[in-house]
Design a protein around this motif. Structure first.
Motif, PDB file in Angstrom:
ATOM      1  N   VAL A  24      61.631 -48.486  -0.422  1.00 38.59           N
ATOM      2  CA  VAL A  24      60.933 -47.738  -1.458  1.00 38.59           C
ATOM      3  C   VAL A  24      60.043 -46.704  -0.764  1.00 38.59           C
ATOM      4  O   VAL A  24      59.142 -47.070  -0.002  1.00 38.59           O
ATOM      5  CB  VAL A  24      60.102 -48.702  -2.338  1.00 38.59           C
ATOM      6  N   VAL A  25      60.339 -45.427  -1.000  1.00 39.10           N
ATOM      7  CA  VAL A  25      59.642 -44.344  -0.287  1.00 39.10           C
ATOM      8  C   VAL A  25      59.029 -43.383  -1.304  1.00 39.10           C
ATOM      9  O   VAL A  25      59.753 -42.731  -2.064  1.00 39.10           O
ATOM     10  CB  VAL A  25      60.618 -43.589   0.651  1.00 39.10           C
ATOM     11  N   PRO A  26      57.701 -43.280  -1.331  1.00 39.08           N
ATOM     12  CA  PRO A  26      57.033 -42.381  -2.282  1.00 39.08           C
ATOM     13  C   PRO A  26      57.406 -40.915  -2.052  1.00 39.08           C
ATOM     14  O   PRO A  26      57.874 -40.546  -0.963  1.00 39.08           O
ATOM     15  CB  PRO A  26      55.545 -42.608  -2.014  1.00 39.08           C
ATOM     16  N   GLN A  49      66.802 -37.991  -1.418  1.00 36.95           N
ATOM     17  CA  GLN A  49      66.291 -38.120  -0.052  1.00 36.95           C
ATOM     18  C   GLN A  49      66.967 -37.101   0.853  1.00 36.95           C
ATOM     19  O   GLN A  49      68.079 -36.653   0.588  1.00 36.95           O
ATOM     20  CB  GLN A  49      66.600 -39.523   0.528  1.00 36.95           C
ATOM     21  N   ASP A  50      66.275 -36.763   1.938  1.00 36.92           N
ATOM     22  CA  ASP A  50      66.906 -36.101   3.066  1.00 36.92           C
ATOM     23  C   ASP A  50      67.009 -37.125   4.183  1.00 36.92           C
ATOM     24  O   ASP A  50      66.056 -37.889   4.420  1.00 36.92           O
ATOM     25  CB  ASP A  50      66.071 -34.911   3.554  1.00 36.92           C
ATOM     26  N   SER A  88      63.440 -39.170   4.270  1.00 35.26           N
ATOM     27  CA  SER A  88      62.329 -38.575   3.531  1.00 35.26           C
ATOM     28  C   SER A  88      62.690 -38.517   2.053  1.00 35.26           C
ATOM     29  O   SER A  88      63.827 -38.195   1.702  1.00 35.26           O
ATOM     30  CB  SER A  88      62.069 -37.140   4.003  1.00 35.26           C
ATOM     31  N   THR A  89      61.717 -38.793   1.218  1.00 37.17           N
ATOM     32  CA  THR A  89      61.932 -38.617  -0.214  1.00 37.17           C
ATOM     33  C   THR A  89      61.653 -37.168  -0.583  1.00 37.17           C
ATOM     34  O   THR A  89      60.598 -36.623  -0.261  1.00 37.17           O
ATOM     35  CB  THR A  89      61.026 -39.559  -1.020  1.00 37.17           C
ATOM     36  N   THR A  90      62.613 -36.564  -1.286  1.00 35.27           N
ATOM     37  CA  THR A  90      62.480 -35.170  -1.692  1.00 35.27           C
ATOM     38  C   THR A  90      62.282 -35.024  -3.197  1.00 35.27           C
ATOM     39  O   THR A  90      62.010 -33.920  -3.672  1.00 35.27           O
ATOM     40  CB  THR A  90      63.724 -34.371  -1.258  1.00 35.27           C
ATOM     41  N   SER A  91      62.427 -36.102  -3.938  1.00 37.77           N
ATOM     42  CA  SER A  91      62.251 -36.057  -5.397  1.00 37.77           C
ATOM     43  C   SER A  91      60.781 -36.245  -5.752  1.00 37.77           C
ATOM     44  O   SER A  91      59.979 -36.725  -4.934  1.00 37.77           O
ATOM     45  CB  SER A  91      63.098 -37.157  -6.060  1.00 37.77           C
ATOM     46  N   VAL A  92      60.445 -35.880  -6.984  1.00 35.76           N
ATOM     47  CA  VAL A  92      59.074 -36.087  -7.452  1.00 35.76           C
ATOM     48  C   VAL A  92      58.840 -37.551  -7.797  1.00 35.76           C
ATOM     49  O   VAL A  92      57.700 -37.985  -7.930  1.00 35.76           O
ATOM     50  CB  VAL A  92      58.747 -35.208  -8.674  1.00 35.76           C
TER      51      VAL A  92
END
Ligand SMILES: [Fe+2]
Length: 138
Positions: A24-26, A49-50, A88-92
């Motif tokens: 789970v990545v903020p 994500q990237d 990396s999370t790229t979404s809001v």
């Protein structure tokens, strides 16, 4: 893992040969550059994500691929070639990915890397919801 990132164990084999967990990545957070020391399958359940994939080049690390993932995408981790990455999370919204690995990934000591120098440090991610058997020894 820092930055509000949590690794939640869903199931694991008693002999440490398999684990199923969610990561789970903020929004805006990223994992360290890390390895897994086991093959695995990863699917993105929610968010985007990237993923950056790195390879050893002598004593340094080289970024060899960067890909964007949407919910429903999946990829394989196959050491040693495809075992070092950063997510990396790229979404809001917070991203949630599901990982099936052939070790007890949260509890084994593996490596986090400085991507600039390639220097490796001992790294154990742990689980948010379950202890590792040797936690009391640390
Ligand atoms: Fe990973």
């Amino acid at each position: 893992m820092g930055s509000g990132i949590g690794q939640w164990l869903l199931c694991r084999a008693e002999d440490g040969s398999l684990s199923l967990f969610s990561l789970v990545v903020p929004p805006g957070a990223h994992t360290p550059v890390h390895d897994h020391l086991a093959w695995g399958l990863v699917g993105l359940y929610r968010g985007t994500q990237d993923e950056e994939i790195y390879a050893h080049r002598g004593s340094t690390l080289e970024l060899v691929e960067r890909r964007s993932l949407d919910a429903g995408d999946f990829y394989v981790l196959i050491p040693p070639r495809d075992d070092i990455h950063r997510v990396s999370t790229t979404s809001v919204e917070t991203s949630v990915s599901i990982h099936l690995l052939t070790n007890d990934t949260g509890c084994v000591w593996r490596h986090a890397y400085n991507p600039s120098t390639g220097q490796a440090e001992p790294f154990r991610s742990g689980y948010v919801n379950v202890a590792c058997s040797d936690d009391s020894e640390n």
